[in-house]
Design an enzyme around this catalytic site. Structure first.
Site, PDB file in Angstrom:
ATOM      1  N   SER A 190       0.229  -5.500   5.141  1.00  0.00           N
ATOM      2  CA  SER A 190      -1.176  -5.101   5.021  1.00  0.00           C
ATOM      3  C   SER A 190      -1.842  -5.847   3.888  1.00  0.00           C
ATOM      4  O   SER A 190      -1.200  -6.191   2.884  1.00  0.00           O
ATOM      5  CB  SER A 190      -1.224  -3.597   4.745  1.00  0.00           C
ATOM      6  OG  SER A 190      -2.490  -3.214   4.284  1.00  0.00           O
ATOM      7  N   TYR A 215       0.000   4.255   0.271  1.00  0.00           N
ATOM      8  CA  TYR A 215       0.291   3.559   1.531  1.00  0.00           C
ATOM      9  C   TYR A 215       0.522   2.071   1.266  1.00  0.00           C
ATOM     10  O   TYR A 215       1.520   1.492   1.686  1.00  0.00           O
ATOM     11  CB  TYR A 215      -0.868   3.752   2.533  1.00  0.00           C
ATOM     12  CG  TYR A 215      -0.902   2.688   3.591  1.00  0.00           C
ATOM     13  CD1 TYR A 215       0.062   2.671   4.601  1.00  0.00           C
ATOM     14  CD2 TYR A 215      -1.867   1.675   3.574  1.00  0.00           C
ATOM     15  CE1 TYR A 215       0.055   1.670   5.562  1.00  0.00           C
ATOM     16  CE2 TYR A 215      -1.879   0.684   4.533  1.00  0.00           C
ATOM     17  CZ  TYR A 215      -0.918   0.677   5.524  1.00  0.00           C
ATOM     18  OH  TYR A 215      -0.916  -0.323   6.471  1.00  0.00           O
ATOM     19  N   LYS A 219       3.985  -0.728   1.460  1.00  0.00           N
ATOM     20  CA  LYS A 219       4.016  -2.063   2.087  1.00  0.00           C
ATOM     21  C   LYS A 219       4.452  -3.117   1.060  1.00  0.00           C
ATOM     22  O   LYS A 219       5.245  -4.010   1.370  1.00  0.00           O
ATOM     23  CB  LYS A 219       2.639  -2.417   2.663  1.00  0.00           C
ATOM     24  CG  LYS A 219       2.196  -1.537   3.827  1.00  0.00           C
ATOM     25  CD  LYS A 219       3.031  -1.755   5.076  1.00  0.00           C
ATOM     26  CE  LYS A 219       2.483  -1.011   6.272  1.00  0.00           C
ATOM     27  NZ  LYS A 219       3.337  -1.143   7.468  1.00  0.00           N
TER      28      LYS A 219
END
Length: 412
Positions: A190, A215, A219
């Site tokens: 991402s 989040y 990643k």
């Protein structure tokens, strides 16, 4: 695979831009092409494979797609099947919708769109034994790993859930792959790994790690983990795709984004307001350092992302890279307000909105420099913002309750 031929169905005239460009996906005057396979290639049921010979005679392997029933996963499965790969998909339905029979509604529709079979399993990556059983039931050549919890807001309120699911899930997957000698993976990373960028547009050389939400941190940590894994064992061949903001839907209107959580992305929210499911759109923050004060993002059509995964897989089939990162985006920043206005203009609808405070973890402006992907993967985003808005609205109006309409009727 039974017998010595396999039927490949191509939707007429619906070939992937990337495939056309590289000559390994050709249009056919017939929708069904029957291709003969030598008997020695026919697998026994114990090691079933969906291997397909494509139109140029090149053998395509079988890809395991984790999170295959989700938004980006299901659209990528369409592109994989159209490019001649066999697909085995798994999903735990955290971010996707299942039918009464525990099948994926989205993947059933993918089979309709492509005329090809998807082997699907309901499975959670935290259940390592179940993951191993799926690998052993098929002859998997490579993995595209989408499965992850992905809501920025939820990650800030429930961080441990995100660390457990996203990181342990990845560790289990890598350990099973390693034990079975499978080393090719495309990882769904991402643009959040870049944090608040120091300079725009963002290239792959931009520093990573100063991430503003949990989040994105999962990643980033997974990328670091992959670097260490490749350093320790050079057999790994991995591409991490750092993509920007996926929007839009398949042109057929049969598959699209159907959020299962209240923490939703912008375009489904706009669409829900336009169709009357929500009264008003909330814009978080209009005091950013951007031309109109609203956040700027690089919105990329989901079918462009899908072809990017096929391009990455094709690269891994051709070349050993170790670990390589690529940005997937359009290279153009669009503000929240611009996206709303485009959606209104293209679809002739009105989107009432209210402004609220900025959300924790959000950043002001991000857009990609995606020239490395163009140069090395032969990939470029081809869909316009108008198309993103049109395609999403077609999906929304054809499926006002998303996939849940079928779920409620007990269809599959």
């Amino acid at each position: 695979m039974v017998g010595s031929s396999v039927r490949v169905n191509y939707e007429r005239g619906n070939s992937v831009a990337y495939g056309k460009q590289h000559g390994w996906l050709k249009r056919s005057s017939s929708a069904n092409v029957c291709i003969s396979i030598p008997d020695e290639l026919v697998m026994t049921p114990a090691a079933e494979s969906s291997t397909v010979i494509d139109m140029t005679g090149e053998q395509k392997g079988t890809v395991l797609v984790t999170g295959g029933a989700g938004y980006i996963g299901s659209h990528t499965v369409v592109s994989l099947l159209e490019a001649g790969y066999g697909v085995v998909a798994l999903d735990n339905f955290t971010n996707s919708v299942n039918s009464a029979k525990n099948e994926s509604v989205a993947l059933k529709r993918v089979e309709e769109i492509t005329g090809r079979k998807v082997h699907f399993y309901r499975c959670d990556l935290l259940d390592k034994d179940a993951v191993e059983r799926i690998f052993k039931a098929h002859r998997i050549d490579s993995v595209i790993h989408f499965a992850a919890l992905k809501a920025v807001g939820e990650s800030m309120t429930n961080p441990l859930l995100y660390y457990k699911n996203n990181m342990i899930g990845m560790i289990n997957l890598l350990e099973v792959m390693d034990s079975l000698g499978i080393y090719k993976m495309v990882f769904s990373s991402s643009c959040t790994v870049y944090g608040e960028p120091e300079r725009l547009p963002i290239t792959e050389e931009n520093p990573t790690g100063n991430v503003t939400n949990v989040y994105g941190r999962t990643k980033y940590f997974i990328e670091e983990m992959l670097k260490d894994a490749v350093r320790a064992d050079p057999k790994w061949n991995i591409i991490a795709l750092r993509y920007f903001n996926p929007v839009g839907a398949h042109k057929s209107g049969r598959i699209g984004e159907d959020p299962t959580k209240q923490f939703t992305n912008l375009m489904p929210y706009i669409s829900q307001v336009a169709i009357g499911k929500k009264d008003v759109l909330t814009i978080f923050g209009n005091d950013y350092d951007t031309p109109d004060g609203t956040g700027v993002r690089d919105y990329v059509h989901v079918m462009d992302l899908a072809s990017g995964h096929v391009a990455a897989l094709h690269k891994l089939d051709q070349e050993h890279l170790g670990l390589k990162m690529y940005n997937l985006g359009t290279g153009k920043g669009i503000s929240v307000m611009e996206l709303i206005q485009t959606f209104e203009r293209v679809n002739k609808v009105k989107i009432p909105y209210v402004i609220q405070e900025r959300r924790a973890g959000d950043i002001s402006s991000m857009y990609a420099n995606a020239t490395l992907a163009e140069k090395e993967l032969g990939w470029k985003a081809v869909h316009s913002v108008d198309e993103m808005c049109e395609d999403f609205w077609r999906w929304q109006t054809m499926n006002p309750n998303g996939y849940k309409t079928e779920q409620a009727n007990g269809h599959h």
